[in-house]
Structures are given as structure tokens and as C-alpha cells.
Design a protein around this motif. Structure first.
Motif, short mmCIF file in Angstrom:
data_model
loop_
_atom_site.label_atom_id
_atom_site.label_comp_id
_atom_site.label_asym_id
_atom_site.label_seq_id
_atom_site.Cartn_x
_atom_site.Cartn_y
_atom_site.Cartn_z
N VAL A 353 0.82 -1.21 0.00
CA VAL A 353 0.00 0.00 0.00
C VAL A 353 0.86 1.27 0.00
CG1 VAL A 353 -0.28 0.28 2.50
CG2 VAL A 353 -2.13 0.97 0.98
N VAL A 356 0.69 2.36 -3.49
CA VAL A 356 -0.65 2.86 -3.80
C VAL A 356 -0.80 4.27 -3.26
CG1 VAL A 356 -3.12 2.51 -3.43
CG2 VAL A 356 -1.63 0.53 -3.84
N ALA A 357 -0.38 4.47 -2.02
CA ALA A 357 -0.48 5.79 -1.40
C ALA A 357 0.36 6.82 -2.16
CB ALA A 357 -0.04 5.72 0.06
N LEU A 390 -7.75 3.19 -8.06
CA LEU A 390 -8.01 2.17 -7.05
C LEU A 390 -8.85 1.03 -7.62
CD1 LEU A 390 -8.75 4.40 -3.91
CD2 LEU A 390 -6.72 2.98 -4.31
N THR A 402 -7.32 -3.15 -1.46
CA THR A 402 -7.61 -1.73 -1.22
C THR A 402 -8.73 -1.54 -0.19
OG1 THR A 402 -9.12 -1.74 -3.12
CG2 THR A 402 -6.87 -0.99 -3.51
N GLU A 405 -8.92 1.11 4.39
CA GLU A 405 -8.68 2.54 4.23
C GLU A 405 -7.85 3.10 5.38
OE1 GLU A 405 -12.25 4.65 3.55
OE2 GLU A 405 -12.85 3.46 1.80
N ARG A 408 -4.17 2.58 4.46
CA ARG A 408 -3.84 3.42 3.31
C ARG A 408 -3.79 4.90 3.70
NH1 ARG A 408 -8.05 2.48 -0.19
NH2 ARG A 408 -8.96 4.54 0.04
N GLU A 412 -0.71 7.47 3.15
CA GLU A 412 -0.90 8.74 2.44
C GLU A 412 -0.48 9.92 3.31
OE1 GLU A 412 -4.38 9.56 -0.12
OE2 GLU A 412 -5.17 7.67 0.71
#
Length: 445
Positions: A353, A356-357, A390, A402, A405, A408, A412
Motif C-alpha cells: 500500500v 498505492v499511497a 483504485l 484496497t 482505508e 492506506r 498517504e
């Protein structure tokens, strides 16, 4: 070599790849290879001004005074001759090209330099000869673009300026993905490794250079996204495909390298890194102080949330690390990881992640970088692109990838805290972008 070290102590701090700004260098030669080209040497130079010490790769040549480019001039060698950076010298660049496209001993058989030629895409091979040009704008390495003199594959070769024992993650991860047939990375062309003895007397080896397929005339995803947002073009399909490519990378890496379940020590290491970064940010970015408790609350929630298995990841993924190519679609680059993280951390399995972030934060930067009177429209474009990314990621990696949250959001937020430090130090006018994100991710009550 004493005179050359004195010259390097003045020249190296002026280079973009030099990592110890603001301190007087304390240099020593760790390795010195005489190369099979006239008056050309490859040096490993240790700088003890940093803690821990940093080892730099510095190829040098001796040439006639007045014959080298001004930016390559290091200083006087002897009467009528000067030391210069070899990355702009044809004798060295021709030799480097031969190493990465043909392999073999990169010097004499016993001097500790070895090159490996790797597979070419679709049977297309690099040309026997190519003309080199140094790529401008790089921060931490020196890359040379080799365009064929005749027919053949264009090649880009990254010369690692900071050298570490062991294989560089850029070489390791990208070579593994390319060998598995992944279309979302460039084809691996070749690499160079060196062996040396540390000041403590320990023999080690490490990556010195890595060459890959060069995509000529293409734009990175950052520029593509900026243009789309400025024109209010629908980017959902492109963002969806990018999410699928990133997920494909993670799936492939989880198959190529060992994975493991995170334990308490792993969680503590990640959370500790978040806290250390936050402490630095609070000292340098006063506007963050009202959010400190809320940021720590997000971190605390993530620390006890479910975590996926740890695996190898990109580590510094953003839109600027992706190319938009006509043949392969989105292509991911630069697997070295985040430059500010210690190399030992970047070589360890991590939480996917994180990548992803990083990509979500990169999309968020679009809203701050696009000059538009209708900020709400650009913000809506960013939200739609993030969700499409996403969705594309989940379709390839699985919906559970995903779902969390909480985790994540913490990654982020950590990325936004890092950005606040970076922007305060380098681009104060941009610090509002990460600060606005922090306000959304850790809102004040």
C-alpha cells in the motif's frame, strides 16, 4: 591521488548527485580501476563527512586542457592536461556501452569489474555502436542515453553515483520483472558490478550501472495527467489501466521474491519511521503543529489495523516514475526506492500500500499544479482519477488489496508529511499542496 582528491573535494559538492550538502567533504579512495581506455579510471570515493559514510562512483579521465566540456572539468592534472568527469568522454561511454550490451570483464579479468548482458525485447538487439548523451536533470545518479549509429535498440544506462554493497534494488526488481515477461517495465539490457574491500577489510561487491530499453519521444504520466486535467479530459480509463499496471507489478513481485506476514517488530519499524518523519516535519513546518495529535491518531489506528503480507515493492512510486508508451502502455521505472530511506530498509519486504499511497498523492499534486480558475473542477478530476486508479488496482490485485482505508490513509498521510518537509526546503510556494492533504486526511475537530 592526493591532488585529485583535493580537486574532487571542491568539484563533487557542486554536483546534483552529491548527497552531503553544507559540509566539507572528507574523501578517501576505496577502489581505483584503470580501464581499457586511454587515461581513464573508475574510482569509488568514500566521504566520511556523512554518518554513515557515503561511497560515490566517480569515473574520471585525463585530457588535454581546453578539450573537455566546462561542466565536466574537475581540475588540473599536469602540464597541459586536466582531470574531467568521464561520463561526457567518448572513450568511457563507448566502453560502458560495450560492457552493458556485450558483457564480460569490464577491464582486466582479475580487477573486480564484471558486466552482464541481459535479454533484449522481442529479439531486437542494441546496435554495435551508439552515441551517448548525458540525461540532464537527474538528482541522484547519472544516466546516459545511447542512440544507435545505425539500426538498433536505443538504450539508457544509469550509473549509480551512490554505491552500496549488494545488488541495487533497481537492478534486482526490474530485471526480475523483465525476465518474467512483464510489459510494464522496460527490457533489461545489461549491468555492471564491482568488487572492493571496505576500510574495515571486508570484501564486498555491488551494482555500479544498469542499462535498459529507452523509450524515445514519450512523456511521463505526470505530464500526461497534467495536460488531461488542464483540458478537463476524462482520465478514468487511463487511471484504471495505471492501477492495473501497479497491481500487476505487486503480484509479479510477490511471486518472484519471498513474502512474509508482518510481526510486531515490522509494525514498530514502520510506525517508528512515521513518527521520526513527523518529528522532523513539526520542527521545520510550523503550520503542521495544530494537526500533530490528529496525525498521531491516524498512525495509532493503522498500527493496530490488519496488515497484508509484506513483499518487495517499488518504494517511491509517483506519476513521474511512469512512462506513457505506444507499444507497452504504462511503463514503470526507477525501482531504487525513496532516496531518503536507508538502503537496508529499501531492500526489505514492505507493505504494498506504500506504492498505492504514493500514486494517490501524486494525483493529488495535479490539483495544485494545474492553473485553473475553477479549482473545484480540477479537484473533482483528481478524485475521479484516484478512484479509477483504485478500481483498476483492485481488479488485478483483488478487492482485499484496497479494502483497508485505515492503513492506506496512514501511508498517504506519511507521504504528505514527507512532502511538507520537501516543499518547505525546496519549493515553499508548493507547501500548500501537502498541507491541504493533511487537513483532509487528519481533519481538525
Amino acid at each position: 591521488m592526493g591532488d585529485l582528491l583535493d580537486l574532487l573535494a571542491v568539484w563533487m559538492p557542486r554536483q546534483r548527485w552529491y548527497g552531503t550538502k553544507g559540509r566539507d567533504p572528507r574523501l578517501s579512495i576505496v577502489a581505483d580501476w584503470a580501464l581499457d581506455a586511454t587515461d581513464t579510471r573508475l574510482l569509488l570515493v568514500r566521504d566520511d563527512a556523512a554518518a554513515p559514510a557515503i561511497l560515490y562512483q566517480v569515473p574520471v579521465v585525463v585530457r588535454a586542457e581546453g578539450s573537455v566540456l566546462p561542466g565536466s572539468l574537475i581540475g588540473a592534472a599536469d602540464e597541459g592536461r586536466v582531470w574531467a568527469d568521464a561520463t561526457t568522454d567518448p572513450a568511457f561511454t563507448d566502453l560502458l556501452y560495450s560492457w552493458v550490451t556485450r558483457g564480460g570483464a569490464a577491464g582486466t579479468p582479475d580487477d573486480g569489474l564484471t558486466a552482464f548482458a541481459l535479454a533484449s525485447p522481442d529479439g531486437e538487439a542494441p546496435a554495435p555502436r551508439a552515441t551517448a548523451r548525458v540525461l540532464s536533470g537527474e538528482q541522484s545518479n547519472t544516466s546516459l542515453i545511447f542512440r544507435p549509429d545505425d539500426a538498433g535498440l536505443p538504450v539508457i544506462c544509469k550509473l549509480f553515483r551512490q554505491v552500496h554493497p549488494g545488488i541495487n534494488p533497481d537492478v534486482e526488481l526490474q530485471s526480475a520483472l523483465a525476465a518474467a515477461g512483464a510489459a510494464f517495465v522496460p527490457a533489461a539490457i545489461g549491468e555492471v558490478r564491482g568488487s572492493w574491500v571496505t576500510p574495515e577489510g571486508v570484501p564486498v561487491s555491488g551494482s555500479l550501472a544498469f542499462a535498459q530499453e529507452f523509450f524515445d519521444g514519450v512523456e511521463d504520466a505526470w505530464r500526461v495527467a497534467l495536460d488531461a486535467a488542464a483540458a478537463d479530459d476524462d482520465f478514468a480509463a487511463r487511471a484504471h489501466a495505471l492501477g492495473a499496471s501497479v497491481a500487476g507489478m505487486h503480484v509479479s513481485l510477490s511471486r518472484a521474491f519471498p513474502t512474509r506476514e508482518p510481526d510486531a517488530e515490522d509494525r514498530a519499524a514502520v510506525v517508528g519511521a512515521w513518527e521520526r518523519r513527523l518529528s522532523i516535519a513539526l520542527a521545520e513546518v510550523p503550520a503542521l503543529e495544530p494537526y500533530a495529535d490528529r496525525i498521531r491518531a491516524v498512525y495509532a489506528a493503522a498500527a493496530t489495523a490488519p496488515w497484508p503480507a509484506l513483499q518487495r515493492v517499488h518504494g517511491d512510486l509517483h506519476l513521474g516514475q511512469v512512462l506513457d508508451t505506444p507499444r507497452n502502455g504504462w511503463v514503470l521505472l526507477d525501482f531504487e526506492g525513496e532516496p531518503l530511506r536507508p538502503i537496508a530498509e529499501r531492500l526489505q519486504p514492505d507493505v504494498a500500500v506504500r506504492d498505492v499511497a504514493g500514486m494517490l498523492r501524486s494525483f493529488d499534486y495535479v490539483s495544485g499544479a494545474v492553473a485553473d480558475d475553477d479549482g473545484a473542477a480540477v479537484r473533482a478530476w483528481v478524485i475521479a482519477a484516484q478512484q479509477a486508479f483504485l478500481d483498476g488496482y483492485a481488479e488485478t490485485a483483488g478487492p482485499q488489496s484496497t479494502d483497508d482505508e485505515t492503513l492506506r490513509a496512514a501511508f498517504e498521510l506519511d507521504k504528505a508529511v514527507y512532502e511538507a518537509i520537501y516543499e518547505t526546503r525546496n519549493r515553499p510556494d508548493w507547501v500548500g499542496i501537502p498541507l491541504a492533504a493533511i487537513g483532509r486526511l487528519a481533519p481538525l475537530e
